[in-house]
Scaffold this motif. Structure first.
Motif: not given
Length: 419
Positions: A1-5, A34-38, A159-164, A168-169
């Motif tokens: 699934m697409p991922l969002l932070v 979305y799967d989400v990293i909070v 931001v580091a998690f979004a890069a790693a 998507e955003r």
């Protein structure tokens, strides 16, 4: 699934009601697929309380124990957010920095990222968990000790998690609804920007705008992570907030995108120093060794007459630095003089100044920005003490009492209310 932070700051998770409000926003993104990293900060005021406890217990504290105590604020929020999401039937799990693991350097209270391995979180997403709630601001050193990243570190974590994780955003939820052309508390004519380039946001953040932490913008620009700043306290959709993105995603930039200001500035002048090769290195070398962040620098012909005490050419050197670094800067210069590394007649410190800046990538292709800026300040009777420039910014030091007047005058001169 697409991922969002999604990152929630301290005011967004200040109590259980606000944590529930933030969880509703996470749930909405999960329902969109979305799967989400909070990434969560400590509850508002909690970090200051923890720091206070450390300082009361041990004024000359061990930095490793300081990090162990201060990082606990984010751990509490992460657990509460995961529990709240579970109550909403969203499969969620909390993660502390060492569990991910967020690998950092050993510089306690000022650690830097080394890497963020994906394996543990990817495995949980594969098991059917939809949300990973990660404690921001913290990591683990090579020695296995808890580290923290410095104030504002949760933005950088996001931001580091979004890069790693190739997100998507990265959405930064805060107590404002986006990036404005200037501080709305100074002028009611400030306008919210729909988009702003990384370079512009980085300049604004470094020049006093407090919406995003400077390191987080640097990291986003390096890895091309699209950032969105939006409010935790309003209903939002895909078009809400301000998108911080690459310059080529913006159709056509205004010449000036924003006006920033900082009252936390000081001006230091060394009078009657030798005008010779190497003198600048002799001044700014000791300052760098003392960790002083020097900004604007001006060298000029000395106002003092040449005399027998100064047989060669002499000059004056002026620079600015953060006001909380003045004492260290003064000591570094006095120590350098005592060691005969530099010679000067007088050291004058002016702490009653402010820095006001205009920023815009459109400056690259437009002439006359400096002239318009100086004309606007002159019309209001604002005297300029020091000028500093880069490709996309012009900064001036002025008397602090004129800060609001200068910001309003420049906002009007560049017609930013039409942004």
């Amino acid at each position: 699934m697409p991922l969002l932070v999604m990152k929630f700051g301290g005011t967004s998770v200040a109590d259980l009601a606000r944590i529930k409000n933030a969880a509703q926003k996470v749930k909405k993104e999960v329902e969109r697929g979305y799967d989400v990293i909070v990434i969560v900060s400590a509850m508002s005021g909690k970090t200051n309380e923890l720091v206070g406890w450390v300082e009361q217990t041990s004024p000359m504290f061990d930095a490793r124990e300081y990090d162990a105590v201060v990082a606990s604020g984010e751990n509490i929020t992460a657990g509460l957010m995961a529990l709240t999401l579970q109550e909403m039937d969203i499969p969620a799990r909390s993660w502390q920095g060492w569990q991910v693991p967020i690998n950092t350097t050993s510089a306690h209270s000022a650690a830097r990222f080394v890497d963020i391995p994906r394996g543990n979180l990817d495995a949980k997403f594969a098991e059917g968990f939809r949300v990973a709630v990660v404690a921001g601001f913290q990591g683990v050193s090579p020695e296995g000790r808890i580290t923290t990243l410095g104030r504002g570190g949760s933005d950088t974590t996001a931001v580091a998690f979004a890069a790693a994780f190739d997100a998507e955003r990265c959405d930064i939820y805060t107590d404002v609804d986006g990036i404005y052309t200037t501080d709305p508390r100074i002028t009611s004519r400030a306008k919210k920007l729909d988009r702003i380039a990384f370079e512009e946001m980085l300049e604004l953040a470094s020049l006093g705008a407090k919406v995003l932490q400077t390191r987080s913008v640097e990291l986003a620009m390096r890895y091309n992570v699209r950032l969105r700043v939006l409010s935790s306290f309003e209903d939002t959709d895909e078009n809400s907030g301000t998108l911080v993105c690459a310059e080529d995603e913006i159709m056509e930039s205004k010449v000036v995108s924003g006006v920033a200001h900082s009252r936390e500035e000081a001006k230091i002048t060394l009078f009657t120093i030798e005008d010779r090769p190497g003198v600048a290195s002799a001044i700014f070398g000791p300052l760098a060794d003392a960790g002083i962040n020097v900004d604007m620098i001006v060298q000029n012909i000395s106002e003092k007459d040449y005399d027998e005490a100064h047989p060669g050419a002499v000059t004056d050197m002026t620079f600015s630095c953060p006001i909380n670094q003045v004492a260290r800067a003064k000591k570094a210069l006095e120590d350098a003089k005592a060691a005969d590394l530099i010679r000067y007649d007088e050291l004058i410190i002016d702490e009653d100044v402010a820095k006001v800046s205009v920023v815009g990538i459109g400056m690259r292709s437009h002439a006359g920005v400096a002239a318009k800026m100086f004309r606007a300040l002159s019309a209001e009777g604002v005297n300029i003490k020091v000028i500093g420039t880069s490709e996309i910014k012009i900064s001036v030091l002025i008397d602090r009492k004129y800060t609001e007047l200068a910001v309003q005058a420049l906002h009007d001169a560049f017609e930013l209310d039409k942004a």
